[in-house]
Design a protein around this motif. Structure first.
Motif, PDB file in Angstrom:
ATOM      1  N   MET A 170       0.845  -1.190   0.000  1.00  0.00           N
ATOM      2  CA  MET A 170       0.000   0.000   0.000  1.00  0.00           C
ATOM      3  C   MET A 170       0.885   1.247   0.000  1.00  0.00           C
ATOM      4  N   ILE A 171       0.622   2.133  -0.963  1.00  0.00           N
ATOM      5  CA  ILE A 171       1.382   3.382  -1.075  1.00  0.00           C
ATOM      6  C   ILE A 171       0.395   4.537  -1.152  1.00  0.00           C
ATOM      7  N   ILE A 172       0.600   5.544  -0.290  1.00  0.00           N
ATOM      8  CA  ILE A 172      -0.212   6.763  -0.328  1.00  0.00           C
ATOM      9  C   ILE A 172       0.667   7.869  -0.886  1.00  0.00           C
ATOM     10  N   SER A 173       0.166   8.506  -1.917  1.00  0.00           N
ATOM     11  CA  SER A 173       0.950   9.539  -2.596  1.00  0.00           C
ATOM     12  C   SER A 173       0.054  10.705  -2.960  1.00  0.00           C
ATOM     13  N   SER A 174       0.687  11.781  -3.368  1.00  0.00           N
ATOM     14  CA  SER A 174      -0.067  12.926  -3.886  1.00  0.00           C
ATOM     15  C   SER A 174      -0.536  12.616  -5.299  1.00  0.00           C
ATOM     16  N   LYS A 175      -1.294  13.552  -5.852  1.00  0.00           N
ATOM     17  CA  LYS A 175      -1.833  13.343  -7.189  1.00  0.00           C
ATOM     18  C   LYS A 175      -0.728  13.193  -8.225  1.00  0.00           C
ATOM     19  N   ASP A 176       0.395  13.878  -8.021  1.00  0.00           N
ATOM     20  CA  ASP A 176       1.494  13.792  -8.989  1.00  0.00           C
ATOM     21  C   ASP A 176       2.446  12.631  -8.682  1.00  0.00           C
ATOM     22  N   LEU A 181       3.424   7.850   2.401  1.00  0.00           N
ATOM     23  CA  LEU A 181       3.275   6.781   3.388  1.00  0.00           C
ATOM     24  C   LEU A 181       3.276   5.435   2.670  1.00  0.00           C
ATOM     25  N   VAL A 182       3.949   4.433   3.266  1.00  0.00           N
ATOM     26  CA  VAL A 182       3.953   3.079   2.726  1.00  0.00           C
ATOM     27  C   VAL A 182       3.795   2.100   3.887  1.00  0.00           C
ATOM     28  N   ASN A 183       3.384   0.849   3.571  1.00  0.00           N
ATOM     29  CA  ASN A 183       3.309  -0.175   4.612  1.00  0.00           C
ATOM     30  C   ASN A 183       4.476  -1.157   4.467  1.00  0.00           C
TER      31      ASN A 183
END
Length: 528
Positions: A170-176, A181-183
């Protein structure tokens, strides 16, 4: 002893939580005056008559503000303030000093000890209320902010726990694509440490991420890249989340290497199966062609057996009989015996050919679809066909209520007639008694043809169903093909046939036929 005033109880959802204000003064009159001035604020006022008593209250409660008299016996206000500030829990509690003297040295010392204000006696009630009200409001805001911080902290902790529990990377990123954040699965899958990925572009892991639409919400497959540069097939699911800081994108990445390998193996297996099916289909076509050729050969044999082969045999028998009649009295006994051998042999050969022809014709049963056949009616025809043998041998043929089955009437007549005829032919010294019965089972009918004849030894139970298998030589008439015909008829209908016998005590020929979806006929019995 300190007292607490204005302690009205109310539900938190209906009445705002009351703040506690600590009033410290060794003069009861001053305390009464302070209470009277602050009563209109609607807060909880806690009274302490000395610095020591004030410290005891601070051990038990938190206060929005402390009104502390400077001049007190034993422990003055400055000493009390210094002890208050030394405790972590009360280090930031606002302290308002109360004094009757305006002295710069006291002011400096008070502010050094953390005082937020000085109120000079006589104290104006309105000024006192306004100053305390500010600190009450500040205390409430601080408590609210603290609760919100706790809620947000718990929510963040829960979110991180859910993220860690996810089976996918799981990776949380901005629109670009900037990673925030990663797990732990990302570390396992890609070989990076978390800190190495924060603020980097997700394209370092999925080079084709530019082509993904965060708002699509569908699964897509791309090549992903590990830290060591190796690539693998990955399936990516995107979920957009609109926040105050802008659009965030959650990318769930799954390694589908094993799935791709399985799909490849399945494709290869399907290709192999298709090839095998094609080969098997061709084999069936070739087999059908061979069967057609075999049927053609069988038809030619049947024609030859019924015409070309039997005609010479009839001529041999006929001319032998003519020689015997024409030269009667001029031939010796041996000549007559030889001619009889020729006639009997020719007639026997003709019967063998006819039985063999009947056996071969059973292969054409499937050309005509089976119909409903009443076995009781079949047995009546059998008794009629065998009337001469029955009367000659004083035989008794009985049958119970028999069912209706699916089959061909001529074949079933042939089946029952061969079995009943065997019971009459292979008789013992007693008159033949043949009984035919049927019993319904789960999936079929079990027929039994019982006789009181000479019986069969156990070692011959299988041999009797072979072509031309005769256990008694020429002692009994026949060609030895009748039971083979019975077996072929039964097996063509999906049943089986067998014999149970004791030598000298008769035999029971049993066979099965599939059920027909019809009801049993009325209970009737026939005899012959």
């Amino acid at each position: 002893m300190a007292s607490v005033t204005g302690m009205s109880l109310a539900h938190e959802s209906e009445v705002e939580e009351r703040a506690k204000i600590l009033l410290v003064d060794d003069s009861p009159e001053n305390l009464v005056s302070l209470e009277a001035s602050l009563d209109g604020l609607g807060q909880d006022l806690v009274i302490a008559h000395s610095g020591l008593e004030a410290l005891r209250h601070l051990l038990e409660d938190d206060f929005a503000a402390i009104l502390l008299d400077v001049k007190m016996p034993e422990m003055d206000g400055f000493q009390t303030a210094e002890l208050i500030r030394s405790r972590k829990r009360s280090r930031h509690t606002p302290i308002l000093f109360l004094t009757a003297y305006k002295n710069e040295e006291q002011l400096f010392r008070g502010y050094d000890l953390g005082a937020v204000d000085f109120l000079f006696k006589p104290i104006v009630p309105e000024i006192l209320r306004s100053k305390v009200a500010v600190f009450v409001e500040l205390s409430r805001n601080t408590a609210l902010l603290q609760r919100q911080t706790e809620v947000l902290g718990k929510a963040e902790q829960k979110f991180r726990s859910l993220l860690e529990a996810a089976p996918d990377a799981m990776i949380i990123s901005s629109k670009d694509g900037q990673i925030s954040l990663v797990n732990s699965q990302v570390e396992v899958m890609f070989g990076f440490q978390r800190l190495e990925l924060i603020n980097r572009s997700i394209r370092a892991l999925v080079p084709e991420w530019d082509g993904l639409s965060p708002l699509a919400g569908s699964q897509k497959q791309f090549r992903a890249r590990r830290k060591d540069g190796t690539e693998f097939p990955a399936e990516i699911s995107l979920s957009p989340l609109q926040t105050e800081e802008g659009l965030l994108v959650t990318s769930a990445i799954r390694d589908i290497t094993e799935r791709k390998r399985a799909e490849s193996e399945i494709r290869e297996l399907n290709a192999g199966l298709e090839q095998r099916v094609a080969e098997r289909t061709q084999e069936i076509l070739d087999s059908n062609e061979a069967l057609r050729q075999s049927n053609d050969d069988l038809n030619q044999f049947a024609f030859a057996a019924s015409h070309d082969l039997q005609e010479p045999l009839r001529m041999v028998a006929l001319y032998s009989q003519m020689i015997e009649l024409q030269y009667a009295g001029r031939l010796d006994q041996n000549a007559h015996q030889y001619l009889s051998f020729i006639v009997n042999g020719a007639q026997r050969m003709e019967r063998l050919l006819q039985d063999l022809l009947d056996y071969s014709r059973l292969g054409a049963m499937s050309e005509e679809p089976p119909g409903l056949v009443d076995c009781a009616a079949v047995m009546e025809k059998v008794v009629l066909n065998l009337r001469a043998s029955i009367e000659q041998d004083d035989a008794s043929v009985t049958f119970d209520s028999l069912p209706t089955v699916q089959g061909h009437e001529t074949r079933l007549v042939q089946l029952f007639q061969n079995l009943v005829g065997n019971g009459i032919k292979y008789r013992s010294s007693d008159p033949p008694q043949i009984q035919v019965t049927a019993q319904r089972r789960d999936a079929d009918w079990l027929f039994s043809v019982r006789d009181n004849g000479i019986g069969i030894k156990p070692e011959y139970f299988q041999q009797v169903f072979g072509i031309f298998k005769r256990l008694h030589g020429n002692t009994y008439p026949g060609t030895g093909i009748g039971l083979a015909i019975c077996q072929r008829i039964v097996e063509r209908y999906g049943g089986r046939i067998w014999v149970e016998s004791v030598p000298g005590k008769g035999s029971v020929f049993c066979f099965t036929l599939p059920l027909a979806t019809v009801k049993l006929p009325p209970n009737t019995a026939g005899t012959g």
